[in-house]
Motif scaffolding. Structure first.
Motif, PDB file in Angstrom:
ATOM      1  N   PHE A 192      41.056  27.250  37.201  1.00 10.01           N
ATOM      2  CA  PHE A 192      41.832  28.356  37.746  1.00 10.01           C
ATOM      3  C   PHE A 192      41.043  29.659  37.663  1.00 10.01           C
ATOM      4  CE2 PHE A 192      45.253  31.640  37.283  1.00 10.01           C
ATOM      5  CZ  PHE A 192      45.704  31.555  38.597  1.00 10.01           C
ATOM      6  N   PRO A 193      40.876  30.372  38.787  1.00 10.00           N
ATOM      7  CA  PRO A 193      40.138  31.633  38.759  1.00 10.00           C
ATOM      8  C   PRO A 193      40.858  32.687  37.918  1.00 10.00           C
ATOM      9  CG  PRO A 193      40.406  30.814  41.013  1.00 10.00           C
ATOM     10  CD  PRO A 193      41.309  30.003  40.142  1.00 10.00           C
ATOM     11  N   LYS A 194      40.125  33.310  37.011  1.00  8.20           N
ATOM     12  CA  LYS A 194      40.717  34.349  36.171  1.00  8.20           C
ATOM     13  C   LYS A 194      40.789  35.684  36.906  1.00  8.20           C
ATOM     14  CE  LYS A 194      38.710  32.026  32.177  1.00  8.20           C
ATOM     15  NZ  LYS A 194      37.682  32.073  31.112  1.00  8.20           N
ATOM     16  N   ARG A 195      39.894  35.891  37.835  1.00 13.33           N
ATOM     17  CA  ARG A 195      39.869  37.125  38.624  1.00 13.33           C
ATOM     18  C   ARG A 195      38.961  36.913  39.820  1.00 13.33           C
ATOM     19  NH1 ARG A 195      40.905  42.830  37.748  1.00 13.33           N
ATOM     20  NH2 ARG A 195      41.899  42.180  35.807  1.00 13.33           N
ATOM     21  N   LEU A 196      39.238  37.638  40.910  1.00 11.03           N
ATOM     22  CA  LEU A 196      38.367  37.652  42.084  1.00 11.03           C
ATOM     23  C   LEU A 196      37.982  39.091  42.394  1.00 11.03           C
ATOM     24  CD1 LEU A 196      40.685  35.247  42.699  1.00 11.03           C
ATOM     25  CD2 LEU A 196      39.245  34.970  44.705  1.00 11.03           C
ATOM     26  N   TYR A 197      36.776  39.255  42.918  1.00  6.97           N
ATOM     27  CA  TYR A 197      36.288  40.561  43.334  1.00  6.97           C
ATOM     28  C   TYR A 197      35.376  40.355  44.536  1.00  6.97           C
ATOM     29  CZ  TYR A 197      33.682  44.951  43.429  1.00  6.97           C
ATOM     30  OH  TYR A 197      33.100  46.124  43.827  1.00  6.97           O
ATOM     31  N   ALA A 198      35.444  41.272  45.503  1.00 11.13           N
ATOM     32  CA  ALA A 198      34.657  41.104  46.719  1.00 11.13           C
ATOM     33  C   ALA A 198      33.855  42.351  47.042  1.00 11.13           C
ATOM     34  CB  ALA A 198      35.569  40.766  47.892  1.00 11.13           C
ATOM     35  N   THR A 199      32.608  42.142  47.457  1.00  9.61           N
ATOM     36  CA  THR A 199      31.794  43.171  48.085  1.00  9.61           C
ATOM     37  C   THR A 199      31.673  42.807  49.566  1.00  9.61           C
ATOM     38  OG1 THR A 199      29.644  42.063  47.827  1.00  9.61           O
ATOM     39  CG2 THR A 199      30.455  43.340  45.943  1.00  9.61           C
ATOM     40  N   ARG A 200      30.888  43.556  50.307  1.00  9.41           N
ATOM     41  CA  ARG A 200      30.688  43.219  51.710  1.00  9.41           C
ATOM     42  C   ARG A 200      30.003  41.866  51.853  1.00  9.41           C
ATOM     43  NH1 ARG A 200      26.615  43.705  55.387  1.00  9.41           N
ATOM     44  NH2 ARG A 200      25.274  44.694  53.841  1.00  9.41           N
ATOM     45  N   GLU A 201      29.150  41.505  50.863  1.00  8.57           N
ATOM     46  CA  GLU A 201      28.349  40.296  50.985  1.00  8.57           C
ATOM     47  C   GLU A 201      28.894  39.101  50.210  1.00  8.57           C
ATOM     48  OE1 GLU A 201      24.304  41.047  49.963  1.00  8.57           O
ATOM     49  OE2 GLU A 201      24.226  42.954  51.016  1.00  8.57           O
ATOM     50  N   THR A 202      29.611  39.358  49.113  1.00  6.88           N
ATOM     51  CA  THR A 202      29.878  38.286  48.153  1.00  6.88           C
ATOM     52  C   THR A 202      31.298  38.352  47.608  1.00  6.88           C
ATOM     53  OG1 THR A 202      27.573  38.546  47.468  1.00  6.88           O
ATOM     54  CG2 THR A 202      28.930  37.111  46.130  1.00  6.88           C
ATOM     55  N   VAL A 203      31.872  37.168  47.349  1.00 12.39           N
ATOM     56  CA  VAL A 203      33.132  37.039  46.626  1.00 12.39           C
ATOM     57  C   VAL A 203      32.790  36.485  45.242  1.00 12.39           C
ATOM     58  CG1 VAL A 203      35.448  36.066  46.618  1.00 12.39           C
ATOM     59  CG2 VAL A 203      34.276  36.474  48.801  1.00 12.39           C
ATOM     60  N   VAL A 204      33.159  37.215  44.187  1.00 14.13           N
ATOM     61  CA  VAL A 204      32.817  36.829  42.827  1.00 14.13           C
ATOM     62  C   VAL A 204      34.072  36.349  42.109  1.00 14.13           C
ATOM     63  CG1 VAL A 204      31.811  37.592  40.642  1.00 14.13           C
ATOM     64  CG2 VAL A 204      30.980  38.552  42.811  1.00 14.13           C
ATOM     65  N   PHE A 205      33.926  35.246  41.352  1.00 18.34           N
ATOM     66  CA  PHE A 205      35.036  34.801  40.513  1.00 18.34           C
ATOM     67  C   PHE A 205      34.500  34.115  39.273  1.00 18.34           C
ATOM     68  CE2 PHE A 205      34.211  30.899  42.875  1.00 18.34           C
ATOM     69  CZ  PHE A 205      34.526  29.879  41.994  1.00 18.34           C
ATOM     70  N   VAL A 206      35.326  34.111  38.221  1.00 24.71           N
ATOM     71  CA  VAL A 206      35.057  33.341  37.017  1.00 24.71           C
ATOM     72  C   VAL A 206      36.311  32.532  36.727  1.00 24.71           C
ATOM     73  CG1 VAL A 206      35.818  35.141  35.402  1.00 24.71           C
ATOM     74  CG2 VAL A 206      34.182  33.417  34.644  1.00 24.71           C
ATOM     75  N   ALA A 207      36.131  31.315  36.245  1.00 25.46           N
ATOM     76  CA  ALA A 207      37.271  30.426  36.007  1.00 25.46           C
ATOM     77  C   ALA A 207      37.091  29.714  34.670  1.00 25.46           C
ATOM     78  CB  ALA A 207      37.400  29.430  37.159  1.00 25.46           C
ATOM     79  N   TYR A 208      37.765  28.585  34.506  1.00 25.19           N
ATOM     80  CA  TYR A 208      37.800  27.883  33.226  1.00 25.19           C
ATOM     81  C   TYR A 208      36.407  27.496  32.735  1.00 25.19           C
ATOM     82  CZ  TYR A 208      39.039  24.430  29.692  1.00 25.19           C
ATOM     83  OH  TYR A 208      39.145  23.735  28.511  1.00 25.19           O
TER      84      TYR A 208
END
Length: 340
Positions: A192-208
């Protein structure tokens, strides 16, 4: 310090001269920022979901345990509108440009798990609650979405009978912000993703699995993967950087588009003294509270220590709230501390 009626498991919000927080199994509270006095409460008979609230400065949006979302007047807590979603909302909505983007879940605390459920993301007019569009996913749980430009990114877990040793079947959607139509999806076994963040180029997430992941915003392909080294509670995204800590007492700044480490800071106070939840970025400094109650300020550009101090809090679960000249810290015993 003031005492509330339940553990506080979500970072409070500072909105103007108010502190908003939802203690476990208790009403949503609005406290006076200067005194800590209760200004108003929202206590529907069904109760509120303790992690499911957000504000746009004029209204407070909160998930109610009857599968609805309520919009409250920030000044007095009175209901402006309430909408039946048919599915529970257990994480904060994302409010942007007059629209509340509301994720939902079929699996979570106090819910009868339904891994075959198909969550919906609702785009609601923040003033009226009118539905602008709705996207039905193939996930059974969804996290608070992230937005950049004309795209929205929604992450969660989906059912797959194939066993996984660690993590879970993860799916990230890219949606057209205007109408909710899907553009691509990315699947992994991160959990399960703990958080999502997006720039123009990339979607960043960290999960379990505790890897920071960078997914190409245009194609949905994995661009980079950063091993955090240990358990990572969450992260902060700002500009083209993400900031986070792992339980091995290291704090990192990483380029969100390339996964390149920008700097690393080693927390000097004890072992397993990791950063709690999400750091706060303000005026070129990164502020965070640790698991052992130490408060740090780092230079955002270099990671250099600016100062540190010890607080009275040793049982916090969330990051501090900073605003209006105050630092607000809470803990699992329901205490709320205000530092001027």
């Amino acid at each position: 310090m003031i005492q509330t009626d339940g553990a506080i498991n979500q970072t409070p919000l500072i909105v103007g001269d108010l502190i908003l927080l939802a203690p476990s199994a208790a009403p949503l509270l609005a406290l006076d920022l200067e005194t800590g006095a209760v200004k108003w409460t929202f206590a529907p008979p069904e109760g509120v979901w303790e992690r499911a609230y957000a504000s746009d400065g004029q209204r407070v949006f909160v998930g109610v345990k009857d599968k609805s979302i309520a919009a409250l007047d920030i000044s007095d807590g009175k209901i402006i509108w309430q909408k039946d979603l048919g599915i529970n909302m257990q994480v904060p909505p994302f409010v942007n440009d007059g629209i509340a983007y509301v994720p939902t879940a079929f699996v979570g605390p106090e819910l009868t798990p339904d891994v075959h459920g198909r969550t919906k993301l609702f785009a609601l007019d923040a003033q009226t609650g009118e539905e602008i569009w709705v996207f039905e996913s193939d996930n059974y749980i969804s996290q608070t979405p992230a937005i950049h430009g004309d795209r929205l990114y929604l992450g969660g877990n989906f059912y797959d009978p194939t066993p996984i040793d660690e993590g879970g079947h993860t799916r990230i959607y890219a949606l057209n912000l205007a109408d909710g139509s899907p553009l691509w999806n990315y699947e992994s076994e991160d959990g399960f993703p703990k958080r999502l963040y997006a720039t123009r180029e990339t979607v960043v997430f960290v999960a379990y699995q505790d890897f920071m992941n960078g997914v190409d915003a245009q194609t949905g392909e994995l661009r980079w993967r950063f091993d955090t080294g240990n358990w990572t509670p969450s992260f902060l995204g700002a500009g083209n950087a993400v900031y986070f800590s792992s339980a091995n007492t290291q704090v990192f700044a990483v380029n969100a588009n390339t996964g390149e480490a920008l700097w690393q800071f080693d927390i000097p106070e004890g072992t397993f003294n990791y950063l709690l939840d999400v750091p706060v970025l303000l005026d070129g400094r990164l502020y965070f509270l640790t698991q052992q109650g130490d408060f740090f300020a780092l230079d955002t550009a270099t990671g250099a220590l600016r100062w540190q101090t010890k607080t009275d809090v040793s049982a916090a679960r969330t990051s501090p709230a900073i605003g209006g000249g105050w630092v607000i810290i809470d803990d699992i015993e329901g205490n709320v501390y205000g530092y001027k």
